[in-house]
Design a protein around this motif. Structure first.
Motif, PDB file in Angstrom:
ATOM      1  N   UNK A  23       0.851  -1.196   0.000  1.00 56.32           N
ATOM      2  CA  UNK A  23       0.000   0.000   0.000  1.00 56.32           C
ATOM      3  C   UNK A  23       0.881   1.238   0.000  1.00 56.32           C
ATOM      4  N   UNK A  24       0.550   2.192  -0.857  1.00 53.62           N
ATOM      5  CA  UNK A  24       1.220   3.488  -0.835  1.00 53.62           C
ATOM      6  C   UNK A  24       0.160   4.569  -0.691  1.00 53.62           C
ATOM      7  N   UNK A  25       0.468   5.581   0.095  1.00 62.23           N
ATOM      8  CA  UNK A  25      -0.513   6.626   0.398  1.00 62.23           C
ATOM      9  C   UNK A  25       0.065   8.002   0.096  1.00 62.23           C
ATOM     10  N   UNK A  26      -0.870   8.945  -0.099  1.00 55.49           N
ATOM     11  CA  UNK A  26      -0.508  10.352  -0.344  1.00 55.49           C
ATOM     12  C   UNK A  26       0.415  10.505  -1.548  1.00 55.49           C
ATOM     13  N   UNK A  27       0.092   9.784  -2.602  1.00 56.92           N
ATOM     14  CA  UNK A  27       0.860   9.881  -3.849  1.00 56.92           C
ATOM     15  C   UNK A  27       0.340  11.064  -4.662  1.00 56.92           C
ATOM     16  N   UNK A  28       1.240  11.925  -5.072  1.00 59.42           N
ATOM     17  CA  UNK A  28       0.842  13.087  -5.878  1.00 59.42           C
ATOM     18  C   UNK A  28       0.534  12.654  -7.313  1.00 59.42           C
ATOM     19  N   UNK A  29      -0.537  13.174  -7.897  1.00 60.35           N
ATOM     20  CA  UNK A  29      -0.833  12.859  -9.307  1.00 60.35           C
ATOM     21  C   UNK A  29       0.256  13.326 -10.266  1.00 60.35           C
ATOM     22  N   UNK A  30       1.086  14.268  -9.808  1.00 62.28           N
ATOM     23  CA  UNK A  30       2.145  14.806 -10.669  1.00 62.28           C
ATOM     24  C   UNK A  30       3.422  13.984 -10.619  1.00 62.28           C
ATOM     25  N   UNK A  31       3.477  12.980  -9.738  1.00 61.79           N
ATOM     26  CA  UNK A  31       4.638  12.096  -9.697  1.00 61.79           C
ATOM     27  C   UNK A  31       4.691  11.229 -10.950  1.00 61.79           C
ATOM     28  N   UNK A  32       5.914  10.892 -11.357  1.00 62.85           N
ATOM     29  CA  UNK A  32       6.058   9.858 -12.380  1.00 62.85           C
ATOM     30  C   UNK A  32       5.895   8.501 -11.714  1.00 62.85           C
ATOM     31  N   UNK A  33       5.704   7.476 -12.525  1.00 65.46           N
ATOM     32  CA  UNK A  33       5.544   6.133 -11.971  1.00 65.46           C
ATOM     33  C   UNK A  33       6.793   5.713 -11.189  1.00 65.46           C
ATOM     34  N   UNK A  34       7.963   6.090 -11.693  1.00 64.85           N
ATOM     35  CA  UNK A  34       9.192   5.723 -10.997  1.00 64.85           C
ATOM     36  C   UNK A  34       9.339   6.478  -9.681  1.00 64.85           C
ATOM     37  N   UNK A  35       8.894   7.728  -9.643  1.00 70.22           N
ATOM     38  CA  UNK A  35       8.922   8.467  -8.388  1.00 70.22           C
ATOM     39  C   UNK A  35       8.004   7.817  -7.361  1.00 70.22           C
ATOM     40  N   UNK A  36       6.873   7.299  -7.817  1.00 64.81           N
ATOM     41  CA  UNK A  36       5.983   6.580  -6.917  1.00 64.81           C
ATOM     42  C   UNK A  36       6.663   5.335  -6.363  1.00 64.81           C
ATOM     43  N   UNK A  53      13.707  -3.782  -6.798  1.00 65.13           N
ATOM     44  CA  UNK A  53      14.729  -3.489  -7.810  1.00 65.13           C
ATOM     45  C   UNK A  53      14.058  -3.210  -9.150  1.00 65.13           C
ATOM     46  N   UNK A  54      14.431  -2.096  -9.759  1.00 65.26           N
ATOM     47  CA  UNK A  54      13.928  -1.790 -11.105  1.00 65.26           C
ATOM     48  C   UNK A  54      14.983  -0.983 -11.850  1.00 65.26           C
ATOM     49  N   UNK A  55      14.976  -1.099 -13.170  1.00 60.01           N
ATOM     50  CA  UNK A  55      15.945  -0.391 -14.009  1.00 60.01           C
ATOM     51  C   UNK A  55      15.501   1.052 -14.241  1.00 60.01           C
ATOM     52  N   UNK A  56      16.457   1.972 -14.228  1.00 61.38           N
ATOM     53  CA  UNK A  56      16.175   3.350 -14.608  1.00 61.38           C
ATOM     54  C   UNK A  56      17.509   4.047 -14.836  1.00 61.38           C
ATOM     55  N   UNK A  57      17.457   5.158 -15.545  1.00 63.33           N
ATOM     56  CA  UNK A  57      18.682   5.924 -15.756  1.00 63.33           C
ATOM     57  C   UNK A  57      18.336   7.397 -15.935  1.00 63.33           C
ATOM     58  N   UNK A  58      18.096   7.827 -17.172  1.00 64.41           N
ATOM     59  CA  UNK A  58      17.959   9.259 -17.418  1.00 64.41           C
ATOM     60  C   UNK A  58      16.640   9.826 -16.901  1.00 64.41           C
ATOM     61  N   UNK A  59      15.604   9.014 -16.852  1.00 64.55           N
ATOM     62  CA  UNK A  59      14.253   9.428 -16.429  1.00 64.55           C
ATOM     63  C   UNK A  59      13.714  10.559 -17.304  1.00 64.55           C
ATOM     64  N   UNK A  60      14.174  10.635 -18.525  1.00 64.04           N
ATOM     65  CA  UNK A  60      13.709  11.653 -19.470  1.00 64.04           C
ATOM     66  C   UNK A  60      13.125  11.028 -20.734  1.00 64.04           C
ATOM     67  N   UNK A  61      12.912   9.731 -20.707  1.00 62.15           N
ATOM     68  CA  UNK A  61      12.242   9.071 -21.826  1.00 62.15           C
ATOM     69  C   UNK A  61      13.106   8.805 -23.037  1.00 62.15           C
ATOM     70  N   UNK A  62      14.444   8.811 -22.876  1.00 55.72           N
ATOM     71  CA  UNK A  62      15.288   8.627 -24.051  1.00 55.72           C
ATOM     72  C   UNK A  62      16.303   7.495 -23.922  1.00 55.72           C
ATOM     73  N   UNK A  63      16.426   6.894 -22.718  1.00 55.15           N
ATOM     74  CA  UNK A  63      17.455   5.851 -22.567  1.00 55.15           C
ATOM     75  C   UNK A  63      16.886   4.444 -22.711  1.00 55.15           C
ATOM     76  N   UNK A  86       2.778   9.399 -15.731  1.00 52.85           N
ATOM     77  CA  UNK A  86       2.470  10.099 -14.491  1.00 52.85           C
ATOM     78  C   UNK A  86       1.265   9.479 -13.793  1.00 52.85           C
ATOM     79  N   UNK A  87       1.221   9.636 -12.496  1.00 54.91           N
ATOM     80  CA  UNK A  87       0.210   8.974 -11.681  1.00 54.91           C
ATOM     81  C   UNK A  87      -1.191   9.541 -11.902  1.00 54.91           C
ATOM     82  N   UNK A  88      -1.297  10.688 -12.580  1.00 52.39           N
ATOM     83  CA  UNK A  88      -2.620  11.222 -12.885  1.00 52.39           C
ATOM     84  C   UNK A  88      -3.389  10.353 -13.864  1.00 52.39           C
ATOM     85  N   UNK A  89      -2.708   9.401 -14.486  1.00 49.75           N
ATOM     86  CA  UNK A  89      -3.385   8.470 -15.387  1.00 49.75           C
ATOM     87  C   UNK A  89      -4.024   7.303 -14.635  1.00 49.75           C
TER      88      UNK A  89
END
Length: 252
Positions: A23-36, A53-63, A86-89
């Motif tokens: 369970x996660x609470x108080x998640x902002x709709x403006x967060x990205x999924x990785x920020x969540x 554990x999850x893969x990530x790097x640039x977090x700008x949609x290009x890597x 984004x979590x607003x979806x």
């Protein structure tokens, strides 16, 4: 937003995995999924538990590093990368299933992390051009027709994230491979290896255990960079052309 997450947890490649509920609470709709997921991991660490554990790097949609399956869809409900989702979806109170890429050629390393080095080996088989060493050539020394440049740029947008493989019911890598083949084969600089490139790269795809393409089109639907489905047909034409030339040479 308060959410229920069902996340695939697998300690290592040798261990069995299972979906674990959080369970996660108080998640902002403006967060990205990785920020969540970062918020969840901070809570797990504070509780003395192992973070996800999850893969990530640039977090700008290009890597292309951030691939995961969200509610059965590669990268989630929007046609974008996971880091740009984004979590607003999602809606308050939603239950979200999060899994790694599911493909024989992408074995799970840990949790949501998979080994995508098969892509590297496919590129190594032919994703290069021969150039003389020394100083950089004059920028206008090799004219490139506008149409060829447009096709090359379109296919060069592929970031190798693997969404096409994860979305394909056969686990095929044909959209990825066609992007790499067509990117170079349409350019004057790519002509010396034009035949060997497509033959070697397709052979590497088979060697890595990717499935065959049956033109279901799920790959192009999931691709966050919009690599078009006709790219596969263009690669098939290149492959047949190269195969005919190779057979003609062997007979001669």
């Amino acid at each position: 937003m308060n959410l229920t997450l069902r996340i695939w947890r697998q300690p290592s490649a040798e261990d069995d995995g299972a979906m674990v509920t959080y369970r996660v609470e108080d998640i902002s709709p403006d967060m990205s999924f990785l920020e969540m997921l970062d918020v969840l991991n901070e809570e797990l660490i504070l509780a003395g538990d192992e973070p996800v554990a999850f893969d990530h790097d640039c977090r700008e949609g290009i890597c292309g590093a951030c691939g995961m399956v969200i509610n059965g869809q590669a990268h989630g409900p929007e046609r974008t990368t996971t880091c740009q989702l984004h979590m607003r979806h999602f809606q308050d109170g939603d239950t979200i299933d999060v899994e790694p890429w599911r493909a024989a050629a992408f074995p799970v390393v840990k949790d949501l992390v998979v080994d995508r080095s098969a892509f590297d080996r496919v590129i190594q088989a032919g994703g290069y051009i021969s150039v003389p060493t020394g100083s950089a050539p004059e920028a206008h020394a090799t004219p490139v027709p506008k149409e060829a440049a447009d096709v090359a740029f379109e296919h060069a947008e592929c970031i190798g994230c693997g969404a096409c493989v994860a979305a394909c019911p056969n686990g095929s890598a044909m959209l990825f491979t066609s992007a790499k083949v067509n990117h170079l084969n349409v350019l004057p600089q790519g002509q010396p290896e034009r035949e060997t490139r497509v033959l070697d790269m397709v052979a590497a795809v088979d060697d890595e255990g990717f499935g065959g393409c049956t033109n279901t089109g799920e790959c192009a639907t999931a691709c966050p960079k919009g690599i078009p489905l006709p790219s596969i047909a263009a690669m098939n034409r290149e492959y047949l052309r190269a195969l005919r030339k190779e057979r003609s040479r062997s007979r001669g």
